[in-house]
Write a protein that holds these residues in place. Structure first.
Motif, mmCIF file in Angstrom:
data_model
loop_
_atom_site.group_PDB
_atom_site.id
_atom_site.type_symbol
_atom_site.label_atom_id
_atom_site.label_comp_id
_atom_site.label_asym_id
_atom_site.label_seq_id
_atom_site.Cartn_x
_atom_site.Cartn_y
_atom_site.Cartn_z
ATOM 1 N N ASP A 1 0.869 -1.186 0.000
ATOM 2 C CA ASP A 1 0.000 0.000 0.000
ATOM 3 C C ASP A 1 0.900 1.229 0.000
ATOM 4 O OD1 ASP A 1 0.813 -0.615 2.644
ATOM 5 O OD2 ASP A 1 -0.883 0.476 3.503
ATOM 6 N N VAL A 2 0.499 2.232 -0.758
ATOM 7 C CA VAL A 2 1.306 3.445 -0.912
ATOM 8 C C VAL A 2 0.965 4.382 0.233
ATOM 9 C CG1 VAL A 2 1.865 5.396 -2.405
ATOM 10 C CG2 VAL A 2 1.358 3.150 -3.407
ATOM 11 N N THR A 3 1.931 4.586 1.139
ATOM 12 C CA THR A 3 1.675 5.404 2.312
ATOM 13 C C THR A 3 2.807 6.414 2.512
ATOM 14 O OG1 THR A 3 2.552 3.589 3.696
ATOM 15 C CG2 THR A 3 0.159 3.716 3.419
ATOM 16 N N GLY A 4 3.423 6.432 3.695
ATOM 17 C CA GLY A 4 4.275 7.537 4.085
ATOM 18 C C GLY A 4 5.499 7.801 3.245
ATOM 19 N N PHE A 5 6.079 6.783 2.636
ATOM 20 C CA PHE A 5 7.297 6.994 1.867
ATOM 21 C C PHE A 5 7.012 7.321 0.401
ATOM 22 C CE2 PHE A 5 9.258 4.026 5.203
ATOM 23 C CZ PHE A 5 9.455 5.093 6.055
ATOM 24 N N GLY A 6 5.736 7.512 0.078
ATOM 25 C CA GLY A 6 5.377 7.970 -1.255
ATOM 26 C C GLY A 6 5.369 6.853 -2.285
ATOM 27 N N PHE A 7 4.798 7.169 -3.440
ATOM 28 C CA PHE A 7 4.713 6.187 -4.516
ATOM 29 C C PHE A 7 6.096 5.655 -4.889
ATOM 30 C CE2 PHE A 7 4.884 5.228 -9.081
ATOM 31 C CZ PHE A 7 3.893 4.277 -9.194
ATOM 32 N N ALA A 8 7.063 6.553 -5.077
ATOM 33 C CA ALA A 8 8.399 6.112 -5.482
ATOM 34 C C ALA A 8 9.068 5.276 -4.396
ATOM 35 C CB ALA A 8 9.264 7.320 -5.844
ATOM 36 N N GLY A 9 8.904 5.661 -3.141
ATOM 37 C CA GLY A 9 9.538 4.909 -2.072
ATOM 38 C C GLY A 9 9.020 3.493 -1.962
ATOM 39 N N HIS A 10 7.714 3.333 -2.053
ATOM 40 C CA HIS A 10 7.136 1.987 -1.924
ATOM 41 C C HIS A 10 7.374 1.156 -3.191
ATOM 42 C CE1 HIS A 10 5.314 2.581 2.004
ATOM 43 N NE2 HIS A 10 5.005 3.795 1.604
ATOM 44 N N LEU A 11 7.312 1.792 -4.348
ATOM 45 C CA LEU A 11 7.624 1.066 -5.583
ATOM 46 C C LEU A 11 9.085 0.646 -5.592
ATOM 47 C CD1 LEU A 11 7.057 0.017 -8.408
ATOM 48 C CD2 LEU A 11 7.362 2.360 -9.265
ATOM 49 N N GLY A 12 9.981 1.528 -5.155
ATOM 50 C CA GLY A 12 11.396 1.180 -5.107
ATOM 51 C C GLY A 12 11.669 -0.012 -4.200
ATOM 52 N N ALA A 13 10.948 -0.102 -3.079
ATOM 53 C CA ALA A 13 11.115 -1.247 -2.183
ATOM 54 C C ALA A 13 10.660 -2.532 -2.861
ATOM 55 C CB ALA A 13 10.324 -1.013 -0.902
ATOM 56 N N MET A 14 9.560 -2.467 -3.611
ATOM 57 C CA MET A 14 9.097 -3.645 -4.351
ATOM 58 C C MET A 14 10.126 -4.075 -5.388
ATOM 59 S SD MET A 14 5.073 -2.694 -4.993
ATOM 60 C CE MET A 14 4.636 -4.268 -5.776
ATOM 61 N N ALA A 15 10.650 -3.105 -6.127
ATOM 62 C CA ALA A 15 11.620 -3.415 -7.173
ATOM 63 C C ALA A 15 12.910 -3.981 -6.581
ATOM 64 C CB ALA A 15 11.919 -2.154 -7.991
ATOM 65 N N LYS A 16 13.378 -3.391 -5.504
ATOM 66 C CA LYS A 16 14.604 -3.879 -4.865
ATOM 67 C C LYS A 16 14.419 -5.298 -4.355
ATOM 68 C CE LYS A 16 18.014 -2.723 -1.304
ATOM 69 N NZ LYS A 16 18.400 -1.729 -0.258
ATOM 70 N N ALA B 1 15.771 9.217 -0.554
ATOM 71 C CA ALA B 1 15.828 7.764 -0.379
ATOM 72 C C ALA B 1 15.403 6.994 -1.622
ATOM 73 C CB ALA B 1 14.958 7.348 0.806
ATOM 74 N N ALA B 2 14.675 7.639 -2.545
ATOM 75 C CA ALA B 2 14.115 6.903 -3.692
ATOM 76 C C ALA B 2 14.189 7.746 -4.959
ATOM 77 C CB ALA B 2 12.676 6.491 -3.403
ATOM 78 N N PRO B 3 15.399 7.968 -5.479
ATOM 79 C CA PRO B 3 15.526 8.806 -6.684
ATOM 80 C C PRO B 3 14.879 8.154 -7.903
ATOM 81 C CG PRO B 3 17.611 7.745 -6.133
ATOM 82 C CD PRO B 3 16.692 7.465 -4.997
ATOM 83 N N VAL B 4 14.328 8.989 -8.782
ATOM 84 C CA VAL B 4 13.683 8.528 -10.012
ATOM 85 C C VAL B 4 14.369 9.216 -11.191
ATOM 86 C CG1 VAL B 4 11.542 8.424 -11.335
ATOM 87 C CG2 VAL B 4 11.485 8.167 -8.844
ATOM 88 N N ALA B 5 14.870 8.422 -12.135
ATOM 89 C CA ALA B 5 15.577 8.967 -13.295
ATOM 90 C C ALA B 5 14.596 9.357 -14.395
ATOM 91 C CB ALA B 5 16.566 7.927 -13.833
#
Length: 352
Positions: A233-248, A286-290
């Motif tokens: 679920d997309v919460t405090g760390f933002g869309f990029a933060g939670h997506l980045g955790a899934m990808a990692k 914490a979650a840079p997006v290129a």
């Protein structure tokens, strides 16, 4: 809102913090991802055989009598002075962790901090909170079984939840290359709430946001878990933060369909006016997006902390349209917002 003045004697760094944006409510008040991850990295792995997972996913996984139970806890600084609306938001926010693990909500404890007030007012607020909490939980098949109360300077509502999921648990890290990413809720809630604190958000935009935040996502979760390889679920760390955790976790990169991102009404104007959450800076680091163009206002949306945010599911490409159609048939809005691909672990880029 005028920033408070630091006292003559104060903790190191307080003056710098008070010069920044006011502390937000909801998930905008979280400790930043860098600080949190540094602390969690020091924890040992669980030593009990019946504790299947430790910190890192949306909920812990326990094994009890051959069944898998998930366990999560959350609490929110109030984003509204309406106690009923706030407890509804807090419970549904916490349920996002249960739903994203592929589980059904089971039982809840409430941890309440009420603003200091007379006993008659305490009784009225408690009745409103408990009546609403009971109704929200019962509607999702869960029970309110207890909790704890104190008084303090402001209302804060905490929720501890368990859920049951049999043997199948959906985690953040099961995504596969080619999976499509489906999101069930617009982005930008933190920006609107931060602006509302300063009287800068349009009333109709705030009201529309609060309506969305109080809508349950159990039906959406039931549809998604039938096909999802990973979910959060997309919460405090933002869309990029939670997506980045899934990808990692999956050892993959994520491609974001920037043009497909759903964004709440009013957010663009607020970003251009300089509004945003106090947590956004830490989230961005914490979650840079290129691939984002210089000055693209949507960068703020990617890193904006969400309260009671949408479910983000990785769905095999051949099933994505079927899932979107099933959601639409139930009257549930959802968007295909990206895909997983081979690439640097945890890397993220926007589609040109």
């Amino acid at each position: 809102m005028t920033p408070p003045v630091a006292p003559d004697q104060a903790a190191l760094g307080l003056s710098d913090m008070l010069a920044e944006k006011p502390l937000c409510g909801g998930c905008g008040a979280k400790v930043g991802p860098g600080v949190l991850n540094a602390g969690l990295c020091q924890l040992p792995l669980p030593s009990r055989a019946d504790v299947i997972s430790g910190p890192g996913d949306d909920a812990a996984v326990l094994e009890i009598g051959g069944l898998r139970q998930v366990l999560t806890t959350d609490h929110l600084r109030a984003v509204t002075d309406d106690p009923a609306a706030m407890v509804r938001i807090a419970i549904l926010h916490a349920m996002g962790d249960i739903w994203s693990m592929g589980a059904e909500p089971q039982a809840a404890l409430l941890s309440l901090i009420l603003s200091r007030q007379s006993e008659p007012l305490q009784a009225r607020v408690m009745e409103e909170i408990l009546t609403t909490a009971q109704a929200v939980l019962q509607a999702e098949g869960a029970a309110l079984v207890g909790g704890h109360t104190t008084m303090g300077s402001e209302m804060t509502i905490g929720v501890t939840l368990t859920g049951l999921c049999g043997q199948k648990v959906i985690t953040q890290d099961g995504g596969k290359a080619g999976d499509r990413l489906i999101l069930t809720r617009p982005l930008g809630s933190g920006i609107i709430l931060a602006a509302e604190m300063q009287g800068a958000a349009r009333g109709r935009d705030v009201a529309a946001l609060l309506d969305v935040m109080q809508a349950p996502q159990g039906r959406a979760a039931a549809i998604l878990r039938g096909a999802a390889t990973a979910m959060t679920d997309v919460t405090g760390f933002g869309f990029a933060g939670h997506l980045g955790a899934m990808a990692k976790g999956a050892g993959l990169s994520a491609l974001i369909y920037l043009e497909n991102l759903p964004i709440f009404a009013g957010v663009q104007d607020l970003v251009r006016a300089g509004h945003g959450s106090a947590l956004a800076k830490s989230n961005r680091a914490a979650a840079p997006v290129a691939g984002l163009a210089e000055g693209d206002w949507r960068s703020a949306v990617l890193h904006d902390p969400q309260t009671a945010g949408g479910l983000l599911a990785a769905i095999p490409a051949q099933k994505a349209q079927e899932i979107l159609a099933a959601l639409a048939k139930e009257g549930i809005e959802a968007w295909e917002v990206g895909e997983f691909e081979a690439g640097p672990e945890g890397g993220m880029a926007v589609r040109a």
